[in-house]
Design an enzyme around this catalytic site. Sequence first.
Site, PDB file in Angstrom:
ATOM      1  N   HIS A   1      37.346  43.630  36.667  1.00 51.16           N
ATOM      2  CA  HIS A   1      37.522  43.332  38.096  1.00 51.16           C
ATOM      3  C   HIS A   1      38.857  43.898  38.543  1.00 51.16           C
ATOM      4  CE1 HIS A   1      37.895  41.337  41.911  1.00 51.16           C
ATOM      5  NE2 HIS A   1      38.950  40.645  41.510  1.00 51.16           N
TER       6      HIS A   1
ATOM      7  N   HIS B   1      41.235  45.110  42.373  1.00 51.51           N
ATOM      8  CA  HIS B   1      41.359  45.039  43.825  1.00 51.51           C
ATOM      9  C   HIS B   1      41.544  46.455  44.361  1.00 51.51           C
ATOM     10  CE1 HIS B   1      42.881  40.562  43.692  1.00 51.51           C
ATOM     11  NE2 HIS B   1      41.792  40.763  42.985  1.00 51.51           N
TER      12      HIS B   1
ATOM     13  N   TYR C   1      27.051  62.058  40.684  1.00 49.66           N
ATOM     14  CA  TYR C   1      27.636  61.232  39.632  1.00 49.66           C
ATOM     15  C   TYR C   1      27.717  59.766  40.029  1.00 49.66           C
ATOM     16  CZ  TYR C   1      28.476  64.834  36.257  1.00 49.66           C
ATOM     17  OH  TYR C   1      28.278  65.798  35.307  1.00 49.66           O
TER      18      TYR C   1
END
Length: 215
Positions: free
Chosen positions: A91, A93, A118
């Site tokens: 994860h 930001h 891609y």
Amino acid sequence: MTAALREEICRVGASLYTRGYVHATAGNISVRTDTGYLMTPTDVCLGHLDPARLAEVNAHGIQTGGDRASKSLSLHRRIYSADPDARCVIHTHSTHLVALTLSGVWSTDDIVPPITPYFVMKVGHVPLISYHRPGDATVGDEVARVIDAMRAKDTPIRAVMLDRLGPNVWHRSPHEASAALEELEETARLWLMAHPKPLTPAQIDELRVHFDARW
């Protein structure tokens, strides 16, 4: 949990930080192991991880060693439960992806259109997940429902976008999850810069045939 795996998590974290995919203490990485999970601690910079201080968590979600695990642990565990093939979750930001949710995604089912081969081949569909506060355990239920729904349509996913927070990307290893995340962030950057036309259905079908793209 081998020393090599710990080093790989730290290497990926440093790589993401160096190139601006994470900043300050934002973001987290976890890996599913034979006995549970290995995860980056809460409120640490991914660019300066200590292999010995990574959080160890057993299969029941109970921490057994290391510094306190990231508050995203419950979400990561829900992703692993919903997708048995997932071995690493990342994860971040990432700037352009968060900016995209602020300015308006392409659609809630696909935050960006299929504009490059891609992106279609390496990432695939990326649904938007409604806003939840950081660490809210209920977001895992929504993510799991989306994973199940996409699998039922024979279009399995390996990423979701948390509104105003950032992407969660999963794959078979830290290296592969990191590569998919980078491809997703670069696609968002291209979309914000140019708003190009999506690939045609025929072009996407060609990618399915030649590269087994999961679009």
